[in-house]
Design an enzyme around this catalytic site. Structure first.
Site, PDB file in Angstrom:
ATOM      1  N   TRP A 245      -6.543 -13.467  12.547  1.00  0.00           N
ATOM      2  CA  TRP A 245      -6.656 -12.005  12.537  1.00  0.00           C
ATOM      3  C   TRP A 245      -8.069 -11.521  12.780  1.00  0.00           C
ATOM      4  O   TRP A 245      -8.276 -10.483  13.376  1.00  0.00           O
ATOM      5  CB  TRP A 245      -6.094 -11.421  11.233  1.00  0.00           C
ATOM      6  CG  TRP A 245      -6.922 -11.615   9.992  1.00  0.00           C
ATOM      7  CD1 TRP A 245      -6.986 -12.739   9.220  1.00  0.00           C
ATOM      8  CD2 TRP A 245      -7.790 -10.661   9.376  1.00  0.00           C
ATOM      9  NE1 TRP A 245      -7.845 -12.541   8.167  1.00  0.00           N
ATOM     10  CE2 TRP A 245      -8.350 -11.278   8.227  1.00  0.00           C
ATOM     11  CE3 TRP A 245      -8.153  -9.351   9.667  1.00  0.00           C
ATOM     12  CZ2 TRP A 245      -9.255 -10.634   7.382  1.00  0.00           C
ATOM     13  CZ3 TRP A 245      -9.051  -8.693   8.824  1.00  0.00           C
ATOM     14  CH2 TRP A 245      -9.597  -9.333   7.694  1.00  0.00           C
TER      15      TRP A 245
ATOM     16  N   TRP B 280      -0.661  -2.269   8.556  1.00  0.00           N
ATOM     17  CA  TRP B 280      -1.132  -2.062   7.181  1.00  0.00           C
ATOM     18  C   TRP B 280      -0.950  -0.591   6.860  1.00  0.00           C
ATOM     19  O   TRP B 280      -1.102   0.265   7.733  1.00  0.00           O
ATOM     20  CB  TRP B 280      -2.609  -2.474   7.074  1.00  0.00           C
ATOM     21  CG  TRP B 280      -2.819  -3.903   7.462  1.00  0.00           C
ATOM     22  CD1 TRP B 280      -3.255  -4.364   8.675  1.00  0.00           C
ATOM     23  CD2 TRP B 280      -2.565  -5.062   6.667  1.00  0.00           C
ATOM     24  NE1 TRP B 280      -3.291  -5.732   8.666  1.00  0.00           N
ATOM     25  CE2 TRP B 280      -2.881  -6.193   7.452  1.00  0.00           C
ATOM     26  CE3 TRP B 280      -2.104  -5.255   5.359  1.00  0.00           C
ATOM     27  CZ2 TRP B 280      -2.741  -7.495   6.977  1.00  0.00           C
ATOM     28  CZ3 TRP B 280      -1.975  -6.555   4.891  1.00  0.00           C
ATOM     29  CH2 TRP B 280      -2.291  -7.657   5.686  1.00  0.00           C
ATOM     30  N   THR B 281      -0.638  -0.294   5.606  1.00  0.00           N
ATOM     31  CA  THR B 281      -0.168   1.076   5.340  1.00  0.00           C
ATOM     32  C   THR B 281      -1.022   1.853   4.335  1.00  0.00           C
ATOM     33  O   THR B 281      -0.534   2.761   3.686  1.00  0.00           O
ATOM     34  CB  THR B 281       1.307   1.044   4.877  1.00  0.00           C
ATOM     35  OG1 THR B 281       1.407   0.210   3.715  1.00  0.00           O
ATOM     36  CG2 THR B 281       2.211   0.520   5.957  1.00  0.00           C
ATOM     37  N   GLU B 282      -2.301   1.502   4.234  1.00  0.00           N
ATOM     38  CA  GLU B 282      -3.181   2.288   3.353  1.00  0.00           C
ATOM     39  C   GLU B 282      -3.056   3.779   3.671  1.00  0.00           C
ATOM     40  O   GLU B 282      -3.060   4.614   2.778  1.00  0.00           O
ATOM     41  CB  GLU B 282      -4.652   1.893   3.549  1.00  0.00           C
ATOM     42  CG  GLU B 282      -5.033   0.543   3.006  1.00  0.00           C
ATOM     43  CD  GLU B 282      -5.026  -0.508   4.087  1.00  0.00           C
ATOM     44  OE1 GLU B 282      -4.051  -0.556   4.885  1.00  0.00           O
ATOM     45  OE2 GLU B 282      -5.982  -1.301   4.142  1.00  0.00           O
TER      46      GLU B 282
ATOM     47  N   ASP C 166      -2.512  -0.491  12.459  1.00  0.00           N
ATOM     48  CA  ASP C 166      -3.001   0.560  11.556  1.00  0.00           C
ATOM     49  C   ASP C 166      -4.199   1.297  12.157  1.00  0.00           C
ATOM     50  O   ASP C 166      -4.529   2.389  11.699  1.00  0.00           O
ATOM     51  CB  ASP C 166      -3.377  -0.014  10.170  1.00  0.00           C
ATOM     52  CG  ASP C 166      -4.392  -1.144  10.234  1.00  0.00           C
ATOM     53  OD1 ASP C 166      -4.374  -1.914  11.218  1.00  0.00           O
ATOM     54  OD2 ASP C 166      -5.203  -1.267   9.298  1.00  0.00           O
TER      55      ASP C 166
ATOM     56  N   ASP D  10      -6.434 -14.220   2.515  1.00  0.00           N
ATOM     57  CA  ASP D  10      -7.478 -13.393   3.134  1.00  0.00           C
ATOM     58  C   ASP D  10      -8.348 -12.696   2.084  1.00  0.00           C
ATOM     59  O   ASP D  10      -7.908 -12.445   0.966  1.00  0.00           O
ATOM     60  CB  ASP D  10      -6.854 -12.341   4.064  1.00  0.00           C
ATOM     61  CG  ASP D  10      -5.882 -11.421   3.322  1.00  0.00           C
ATOM     62  OD1 ASP D  10      -5.140 -11.924   2.451  1.00  0.00           O
ATOM     63  OD2 ASP D  10      -5.867 -10.214   3.598  1.00  0.00           O
ATOM     64  N   GLU D  11      -9.568 -12.398   2.502  1.00  0.00           N
ATOM     65  CA  GLU D  11     -10.479 -11.502   1.778  1.00  0.00           C
ATOM     66  C   GLU D  11     -10.511 -11.782   0.275  1.00  0.00           C
ATOM     67  O   GLU D  11     -10.371 -10.874  -0.540  1.00  0.00           O
ATOM     68  CB  GLU D  11     -10.064 -10.042   2.031  1.00  0.00           C
ATOM     69  CG  GLU D  11     -10.164  -9.672   3.502  1.00  0.00           C
ATOM     70  CD  GLU D  11      -9.636  -8.285   3.819  1.00  0.00           C
ATOM     71  OE1 GLU D  11     -10.236  -7.611   4.646  1.00  0.00           O
ATOM     72  OE2 GLU D  11      -8.594  -7.866   3.241  1.00  0.00           O
TER      73      GLU D  11
ATOM     74  N   ASP E 230       0.254  -6.964  -2.951  1.00  0.00           N
ATOM     75  CA  ASP E 230      -1.166  -6.668  -2.706  1.00  0.00           C
ATOM     76  C   ASP E 230      -1.696  -5.943  -3.929  1.00  0.00           C
ATOM     77  O   ASP E 230      -0.989  -5.810  -4.937  1.00  0.00           O
ATOM     78  CB  ASP E 230      -1.333  -5.839  -1.417  1.00  0.00           C
ATOM     79  CG  ASP E 230      -2.640  -6.163  -0.698  1.00  0.00           C
ATOM     80  OD1 ASP E 230      -3.712  -5.999  -1.317  1.00  0.00           O
ATOM     81  OD2 ASP E 230      -2.603  -6.563   0.482  1.00  0.00           O
TER      82      ASP E 230
ATOM     83  N   ARG F 118       0.851  -1.202   0.000  1.00  0.00           N
ATOM     84  CA  ARG F 118       0.000   0.000   0.000  1.00  0.00           C
ATOM     85  C   ARG F 118       0.877   1.238   0.000  1.00  0.00           C
ATOM     86  O   ARG F 118       0.538   2.255  -0.587  1.00  0.00           O
ATOM     87  CB  ARG F 118      -0.914  -0.011   1.219  1.00  0.00           C
ATOM     88  CG  ARG F 118      -2.196  -0.765   1.019  1.00  0.00           C
ATOM     89  CD  ARG F 118      -1.996  -2.215   0.569  1.00  0.00           C
ATOM     90  NE  ARG F 118      -3.259  -2.933   0.516  1.00  0.00           N
ATOM     91  CZ  ARG F 118      -3.804  -3.569   1.549  1.00  0.00           C
ATOM     92  NH1 ARG F 118      -3.161  -3.622   2.715  1.00  0.00           N
ATOM     93  NH2 ARG F 118      -4.958  -4.180   1.432  1.00  0.00           N
TER      94      ARG F 118
ATOM     95  N   HIS G  37      -6.425 -10.128  -3.350  1.00  0.00           N
ATOM     96  CA  HIS G  37      -5.400  -9.085  -3.165  1.00  0.00           C
ATOM     97  C   HIS G  37      -4.322  -9.125  -4.246  1.00  0.00           C
ATOM     98  O   HIS G  37      -3.151  -8.827  -3.989  1.00  0.00           O
ATOM     99  CB  HIS G  37      -4.752  -9.205  -1.772  1.00  0.00           C
ATOM    100  CG  HIS G  37      -5.642  -8.739  -0.662  1.00  0.00           C
ATOM    101  ND1 HIS G  37      -5.740  -7.427  -0.290  1.00  0.00           N
ATOM    102  CD2 HIS G  37      -6.496  -9.417   0.148  1.00  0.00           C
ATOM    103  CE1 HIS G  37      -6.608  -7.310   0.719  1.00  0.00           C
ATOM    104  NE2 HIS G  37      -7.091  -8.513   1.003  1.00  0.00           N
TER     105      HIS G  37
END
Ligand code: ACM
Length: 627
Positions: free
Chosen positions: A415, A486-488, A442, A348-349, A199, A170, A273
Site C-alpha cells: 500500500w 477508508w471511511t474516516e 478515500d 500497518d502503522e 480498527d 471508521r 489500530h
C-alpha cells in the site's frame, strides 16, 4: 463493379449499414476480444432462457431476475439447450477461458454464453446486461426496445485477485448496505471483498468468546464534524453510535457474496489500530490504561515522512501471552465464519513507543536477542501467522509486515507505493497491489476546493494508468490488486458510492482487462455510458473528471498557471478579473503568467458549448501554495 453478384453486393452494403446503426458496444471492464456482428437480438416477453446444466442455473436465474424487474416481463429460466438465450458449461473445458472466462455470441436469433465454470457464466451474464439498454439497470419496468447488438466476445481476467476494501470501522455500514455494495462490485467482475472489520474507531464482528469486543468495542460517542479533530468522549458520556455484525449477519453476507462469486477476506487489524479492542480489554496493552472507542479525535501526530507518534495507546502488547490467547479466540471464530483461504491481520502503522518503555517487552527483546523494538512486530506477526495456519488459513498483511521479517507463506498487500510489493515478490511472497498513489479510493477525486479534501488527490485518470506488475518482478507473484475505501470521512453509503465510482470502474479494467487493451479516451466514452446507467440504477458517482486540473509554478519570478482537462474534448475558460467565467472568457491554450496583485482565479470547463465541470475559484494565496 457490374460483375459483382447483386445480392452479395446488397448484403455487404446492408451489413455495413446495420453495423453502423447498431448501438455501440460499451462494456466495463473491457473484454479481451469484442467483434461486432451485423444485426440485433431482440428480447421480448416470450424469449426463452435455458441452462444446459444445473451449475449454469445461477447465472440464468440472476439474469431473469434483473430482466423481469426492468422489463416487467415474467421470464423464467428452465433446463434445456435450445434457449433464445442459452447458458452452457463447456463439456470440454476451453483452455483459453480458464476458471473465470466466457464467450458470448449474440446473433439476431440467439445469445449463447459459454464458460468452463459457473463464475464465467456469471461474468458473461454481466457483459450481456451491459449490452442491453441502460433501462435494464432500473428497479421499475420500463418500455424500451430491449435490443442486444450482435457481437462475438471472448473474455477472461488478467488477474485472479480483483478486490475492493471497505472500512466498516471508521463508519459502520449495515449488512444490507454491504450487500448492495458487493452486488455492484460483482457486476464489474470484482471477485474479492476485503472487509476491514476492526480498527480504533469500532470493532464490528461478534466474537462470542469475547463478548465485550462488541458490547463495548462496537460503540462510540456521537460526534459530528471533521474526523481527526473531534472532541474526546466526556466522562460518563453514553456511547451509542456504531454497530456490529452478528455471526448470522456475517454468514448471510458471506453467502450473498459467494452467490456472486465474490470471496470475502476479513481483516482483524493488529497489533496497532486496536483501540476499540483495548476499550473492551485494556489489560491487553502495555500500559493497561482504560481507553475509549475513538470517535475521531486527533489521537496521533504525523511527521510527514511516514513516522508518527500515538497520543493514545492503540497497540496490543507483544510480550503478553494473553494477547496470543486473545488472538486465538478471535481467529478461531473468524476462520469458522469465512470460507476463503486468506485472513488479513493488518500489521500497518503500529506505533512502538509503548513497547519501548515496557519492561515485559524489554525482557522479551533480550530473550529473543532483538536490538530494535521494531523487530518485536516480526515476532508478533510470526506468532499470529502460526495461529492463522493452525486454523487452516493463510495470512495476508499490509506491507509493514516486511519490516520484521515476513512469516513464511504470508502474502503481502503493498500500500505504501509498490516498493513493498516488489520486495515481497522478489523474496518469493505472493502480493496484492494496492498503492495509495493509484488505488486509494478515500482520496479526493477532483480539486480539493470542490471535493471534500483528505490526505491527497487521486484522479480517475491516474487510477486507470496503474500497471500492477512492476518491472523486474515475476508476474506470477502478483495475485492482482485492489482499491481501498477508508471511511474516516465517509458517513453514508451514498457517499461511499461517490468515492468508489468512477475509480472502481477504472480499476476493474486495470485488474481484469489485458494491459494492451487499455486506452483512456476509449475508457472515457464507456465511463460516460456507465454514468447514465448508474443514474438509472440510483448509484452515486463523482463527475470530477469534468473539473479542470489547476497547477502553478514559478518562472522568472512570475507565478505561472497551467490548466488541464482530465478527459478529452474539454474547453477550459478562466477569469482573473473577478468576473464569472463562461465561453466568452479567455480560453486556456497554454501556460499563463499571472499578474502580481491580489487576483482571484476562476476556472470553468465546457464541452460542445455547454458548461460541464464545477466552477473552481482560487485566491492568489491558494495559487502560490500549489507551486
Ligand atoms: C493503511 O492504509 N493504513 C493500510
Amino acid at each position: 463493379m457490374k460483375y459483382l453478384c447483386p445480392t452479395l453486393f446488397l448484403a455487404a452494403l446492408f451489413g455495413t449499414a446495420a453495423l453502423a446503426q447498431q448501438q455501440p458496444i460499451s462494456i466495463i471492464p473491457q473484454p479481451v476480444s469484442v467483434q461486432a456482428q451485423p444485426g440485433t437480438f431482440r428480447l421480448t416477453k416470450t424469449t426463452s432462457i435455458h441452462y444446459g446444466q444445473l451449475p449454469a442455473q445461477y447465472a440464468a436465474d440472476a439474469l431473469v431476475k434483473k430482466l423481469n424487474q426492468a422489463t416487467g416481463y415474467a421470464l423464467r429460466a428452465i433446463p434445456g439447450d435450445r434457449g433464445a438465450i442459452q447458458f452452457a458449461i463447456n463439456t470440454t473445458p476451453d483452455p483459453a477461458l480458464g476458471a473465470e472466462g466466457y464467450t458470448l455470441d449474440a446473433t439476431p436469433k440467439q445469445v449463447i454464453i459459454r464458460a468452463n465454470q459457473p463464475a464465467g457464466l456469471f461474468y458473461g451474464m454481466q457483459s450481456l446486461v451491459q449490452l442491453l439498454p441502460k433501462e435494464v439497470e432500473g428497479a421499475r419496468a420500463a418500455t424500451v426496445a430491449w435490443t442486444v447488438p450482435a457481437v462475438r466476445i471472448t473474455d477472461q481476467p488478467r488477474f485472479g485477485w480483483r478486490g475492493i476494501m471497505l472500512d466498516v470501522s471508521r463508519n459502520f455500514f449495515a449488512k444490507e448496505e454491504v450487500k448492495r455494495y458487493i452486488d455492484q462490485l460483482a457486476a464489474l467482475k470484482y471477485n474479492t471483498f476485503h472487509w476491514h472489520l476492526t480498527d480504533d474507531n469500532g470493532w464490528r464482528i461478534e466474537i462470542k468468546s469475547l463478548p465485550k469486543l462488541t458490547e463495548i468495542g462496537a460503540w462510540r460517542v456521537e460526534r459530528a464534524g471533521k474526523f481527526g479533530s473531534r472532541d474526546a468522549p466526556k466522562p460518563g458520556e453514553p456511547a451509542k453510535s456504531g454497530g456490529f455484525y452478528t455471526h448470522d449477519d456475517i454468514r448471510e453476507v458471506v453467502q450473498y457474496a459467494a452467490d456472486r462469486y465474490v470471496t470475502i477476506v476479513p481483516e482483524i487489524d493488529v497489533p496497532g489500530h486496536s483501540m476499540a479492542a483495548l476499550a473492551a480489554y485494556p489489560e491487553l496493552s502495555c500500559t493497561k490504561a482504560q481507553v475509549m472507542v475513538n470517535p475521531g479525535t486527533a489521537f496521533s501526530e504525523w511527521y510527514g515522512n511516514g513516522t508518527f507518534k500515538m497520543l493514545v495507546e492503540n497497540t496490543l502488547n507483544p510480550s503478553d501471552e494473553n494477547v496470543y490467547a486473545f488472538m486465538d479466540k478471535v481467529l478461531t471464530e473468524v476462520a469458522s465464519l469465512f470460507p476463503g483461504q486468506y485472513i488479513h491481520v493488518g500489521g500497518d502503522e503500529c506505533y512502538k513507543g509503548y513497547w519501548a518503555n515496557d519492561p515485559g517487552c524489554q525482557a522479551l527483546m533480550k530473550k529473543l536477542n532483538l536490538r530494535h523494538v521494531e523487530d518485536l512486530q516480526g515476532y508478533f506477526m510470526e506468532r499470529v501467522a502460526k495461529i492463522v495456519q493452525a486454523k487452516g488459513k493463510k495470512m495476508i498483511g499490509w506491507d509493514e509486515i516486511l519490516e520484521g521479517g515476513v512469516p513464511g507463506d504470508a502474502a503481502v498487500m503493498s500500500w505504501r507505493g509498490v516498493k513493498g510489493g516488489i520486495e515481497a515478490a522478489q523474496a518469493g511472497h505472493n502480493v496484492v497491489m494496492t498503492p495509495t498513489t493509484f488505488a486509494y479510493l478515500d482520496y479526493n477525486q477532483g480539486d480539493a476546493t470542490i471535493d471534500p479534501p483528505i490526505y491527497a488527490t487521486l484522479r480517475t485518470r491516474k487510477s486507470y494508468s496503474f500497471e500492477p506488475v512492476p518491472d523486474g518482478v515475476d508476474p506470477k507473484r502478483i495475485l492482482g490488486g485492489q482499491g481501498n475505501l477508508w471511511t474516516e470521512q465517509i458517513p453514508t453509503m451514498r457517499y461511499a458510492e461517490y468515492m468508489t465510482y468512477p475509480r472502481a470502474w477504472a480499476l476493474s479494467e486495470v485488474y481484469w482487462s489485458p494491459k494492451e487493451a487499455k486506452n483512456w479516451p476509449n475508457f472515457v466514452q464507456r465511463m460516460e455510458k456507465q454514468f447514465s446507467r448508474a443514474d438509472v440504477a440510483g448509484i452515486n458517482y463523482s463527475k470530477a473528471i469534468y473539473d479542470a486540473i489547476i497547477r502553478t509554478s514559478t518562472k522568472d519570478g512570475k507565478l505561472m498557471l497551467e490548466l488541464e482537462g482530465e478527459v478529452p474534448g474539454l474547453d477550459i475558460f478562466y477569469s482573473i478579473d473577478d468576473t464569472m467565467p463562461d465561453q466568452f472568457s479567455p480560453r486556456y491554450s497554454g501556460p499563463v503568467a499571472l499578474p502580481d496583485g491580489p487576483i482571484n482565479l476562476r476556472v470553468i470547463t465546457y464541452r460542445a458549448g455547454k458548461p460541464i465541470g464545477h466552477l473552481i475559484t482560487l485566491k492568489r494565496d491558494d495559487l502560490v501554495k500549489r507551486r
